[in-house]
Design an enzyme around this catalytic site. Structure first.
Site, PDB file in Angstrom:
ATOM      1  N   GLU A 178       0.857  -1.189   0.000  1.00 26.03           N
ATOM      2  CA  GLU A 178       0.000   0.000   0.000  1.00 26.03           C
ATOM      3  C   GLU A 178       0.889   1.233   0.000  1.00 26.03           C
ATOM      4  OE1 GLU A 178      -3.669   1.913   2.692  1.00 26.03           O
ATOM      5  OE2 GLU A 178      -2.740   0.005   3.247  1.00 26.03           O
ATOM      6  N   ASN A 184      -6.569   1.410   3.012  1.00 23.10           N
ATOM      7  CA  ASN A 184      -7.292   2.658   3.250  1.00 23.10           C
ATOM      8  C   ASN A 184      -6.913   3.743   2.244  1.00 23.10           C
ATOM      9  OD1 ASN A 184      -8.389   1.338   5.423  1.00 23.10           O
ATOM     10  ND2 ASN A 184      -7.185   2.415   6.971  1.00 23.10           N
ATOM     11  N   ASN A 215     -12.175  -0.972  -0.454  1.00 22.91           N
ATOM     12  CA  ASN A 215     -11.467  -1.505   0.709  1.00 22.91           C
ATOM     13  C   ASN A 215     -12.220  -1.168   1.992  1.00 22.91           C
ATOM     14  OD1 ASN A 215      -8.894  -2.433   2.221  1.00 22.91           O
ATOM     15  ND2 ASN A 215      -9.248  -0.384   3.032  1.00 22.91           N
ATOM     16  N   GLU A 216     -12.486  -2.169   2.798  1.00 24.10           N
ATOM     17  CA  GLU A 216     -13.035  -1.998   4.159  1.00 24.10           C
ATOM     18  C   GLU A 216     -14.128  -0.933   4.221  1.00 24.10           C
ATOM     19  OE1 GLU A 216      -9.832  -1.459   6.974  1.00 24.10           O
ATOM     20  OE2 GLU A 216      -9.166  -3.525   6.754  1.00 24.10           O
ATOM     21  N   TYR A 240      -6.092  -9.044  11.893  1.00 22.69           N
ATOM     22  CA  TYR A 240      -4.792  -8.820  12.510  1.00 22.69           C
ATOM     23  C   TYR A 240      -4.855  -9.317  13.948  1.00 22.69           C
ATOM     24  CZ  TYR A 240      -3.955  -5.797   8.504  1.00 22.69           C
ATOM     25  OH  TYR A 240      -3.816  -5.316   7.226  1.00 22.69           O
ATOM     26  N   GLU A 279      -5.963  -9.329   3.730  1.00 27.66           N
ATOM     27  CA  GLU A 279      -5.129  -8.682   4.751  1.00 27.66           C
ATOM     28  C   GLU A 279      -5.075  -9.601   5.950  1.00 27.66           C
ATOM     29  OE1 GLU A 279      -5.698  -4.583   5.868  1.00 27.66           O
ATOM     30  OE2 GLU A 279      -6.406  -4.018   3.859  1.00 27.66           O
ATOM     31  N   GLN A 312       1.974  -6.298   5.519  1.00 26.85           N
ATOM     32  CA  GLN A 312       2.269  -6.036   4.117  1.00 26.85           C
ATOM     33  C   GLN A 312       3.602  -6.671   3.763  1.00 26.85           C
ATOM     34  OE1 GLN A 312       1.480  -1.976   2.847  1.00 26.85           O
ATOM     35  NE2 GLN A 312      -0.364  -1.861   4.089  1.00 26.85           N
TER      36      GLN A 312
END
Length: 504
Positions: free
Chosen positions: A26, A71, A171-172, A243, A291, A351
């Site tokens: 990202e 993001n 995304n999200e 996460y 992710e 990442q």
């Protein structure tokens, strides 16, 4: 302490899609500027890409890389990133309170991915933008010639299409922190109409719709239900993010946390299959776990930068320094992906460089491999083929948060093309070795080729630029194989990769 494990060659889970060993870059922190790209570095090539980093990425054999966010993508203007570099605008990135100089754009990243031996998994902005911009970037990237956008690409020096085959629809979008956050209904409608348009351009495109940004979201799993109710027939995957953190420095709970990943996957599968049944569809939606990682070390440092030093180019954000115990958890997360390979077809370690990453760099200095690099490297190397179902009977311990926790976490992969059977074994027990009574039916004519083990007397041990080999896999001992039977033991608090091959 003894564990009995049974595997049968004729009891597969699924053929593993190699893309579960994908990664993520990202425009965040030093992932790009100071990570993959540093023109002044002594190893930089003619395009400014660090060759030391590229070599480490190639060693991971990453088949697909998600880009450019995250993001970041929710306010991304892809047009800013093409054309002459000196004419590209500098933009403020609201997601990470940084400045984006657009020195690395769509063309440059595609060339870097080619050098790394990876495909690009591109995300489109459905936060501040929408259907029109999505169709335009797809046409720019993938149409051969004769249209406005394809001719513009050619004028920018790329005659051949980029050929990006898989696209993330935002995304999200469930997250209130997201620029352009939407309700499930709003997003589901937009994602569906965007998907329809992209499939009209090319029906072979693979499309990923946004699932929940985490299983702790108050809208989970209702978000999945509503979004898929709107978009089921026009998308191919739903995303899933997780996460894990060791917030209370409680090792036993941290080592049990990957069980929540299993539960999360199963709950998303149930949501997908509910909509499949509701719509009486013949289509199955698969999961893109795009992710995943351990992430918690750098939170306080990041907040200081946001507050006191915003709008930098390439600030030091999310630079978690990974420990030996983090490597154990990452190894178990990889095992979870393998065990769910019937439905998880894509996954991206988040990442790849500097930002919660297996590879770290110093600006103007060296690059080195973090502890989590090695479980990923061995899974990517040996975890291709068919996942084999296992029956595991081993001692367990009680955990207040997760219940009964087996001391062993195990996954098995058989590659019929290479004749290799790989076993990934993590021992959660910090005091005792575990003896193996491991029966492998159908693999009697195999031989033991390799046993690698990661173990360290200090659970908080790390690798650094000055001590790069502090936590690395080393040759193990004490494991034997004969006529379908593995015997021996795995050390306390250890990650193990046991490789067998067909005798010739």
């Amino acid at each position: 302490m003894k564990a009995k494990i049974y595997a049968n060659k004729n009891l597969p889970i699924a053929k593993i899609d190699k893309r579960i060993y994908g990664a993520f870059i990202e425009h965040l922190g030093r992932a790009v500027y100071g990570g993959i790209y540093e023109p002044s570095h002594e190893t930089a090539d003619e395009e400014g890409f660090r060759q030391d980093v590229l070599e480490m990425v190639r060693e991971l054999n990453v088949p697909i890389i998600r880009y450019p966010g995250g993001n970041f993508v929710s306010a991304y203007k892809w047009e800013d990133t093409v054309g002459p570099v000196e004419e590209r605008p500098r933009r403020l990135d609201l997601a990470w309170k940084s400045t984006e100089p657009n020195e690395i754009g769509l063309h440059e990243f595609a060339r870097w991915a080619e050098k790394a031996g990876s495909e690009v998994m591109m995300a489109v902005n459905l936060g501040t933008r929408g259907l029109q911009e999505a169709t335009e970037v797809v046409e720019y990237s993938n149409h051969s010639e004769g249209s406005y956008w394809s001719e513009l690409r050619k004028s920018h020096g790329r005659d051949k299409p980029l050929g990006i085959g898989i696209w993330c629809l935002g995304n999200e979008m469930d997250g209130p922190w997201q620029v352009g956050h939407k309700t499930a209904y709003e997003y589901g409608r937009l994602a569906n109409e965007t998907a329809k348009a992209l499939k009209l351009f090319d029906s072979k495109l693979e499309l990923v719709v946004c699932g929940s940004s985490g299983c702790g979201m108050p809208t989970f799993p209702e978000w999945e239900r509503q979004v898929l109710d709107e978009s089921y027939e026009n998308v191919d995957y739903i995303s899933i993010h997780m996460y894990l953190e060791n917030a209370k420095d409680d090792l036993e709970t941290f080592l049990a946390a990957p069980l929540s990943m299993d539960k999360y996957i199963e709950e998303v599968i149930h949501a997908c299959d509910y909509i499949k049944a509701k719509k009486r569809s013949e289509k199955t939606i698969y999961l893109s776990f795009d992710e995943w990682n351990v992430w918690f070390h750098s939170n306080q440092q990041d907040q200081n930068i946001y507050k006191n030093k915003p709008w930098q180019v390439g600030p030091s954000l999310l630079e978690d320094i990974y420990t030996f115990e983090d490597a154990l958890v990452v190894g178990m997360m990889l095992n979870t992906l393998i065990r769910h390979s019937d439905r998880v077809k894509i996954a991206c370690l988040a990442q790849l460089v500097n930002v919660i990453a297996p590879i770290m760099t110093e600006n103007g200095g060296p690059a080195w491999k973090q502890t989590i690099y090695y479980p990923f490297q061995y899974a990517s190397r040996y975890g291709r083929g068919t996942a084999i179902r296992l029956m595991v009977d081993c001692p367990s311990y009680k955990n207040e948060k997760y219940g009964d926790i087996p001391y062993l976490d195990v996954a098995a992969v058989h590659n019929e093309e290479t004749g290799v059977l790989a076993l990934f074994v993590i021992n959660r027990n910090r005091e005792s070795a575990v003896s193996l009574d491991f029966q492998l039916d159908g693999f009697e004519e195999f031989r033991l080729d390799e046993h690698k083990v990661m173990v360290h007397e200090d659970n908080k041990a790390v690798n650094s630029k000055d001590d790069r080999d502090n936590v690395v896999p080393r040759d193990g001992s004490g494991i034997a194989y004969e006529k379908g039977q593995i015997s021996g033991e795995v050390l306390p608090l250890s990650w193990n990769c046991i490789v067998l091959s067909a005798a010739t």
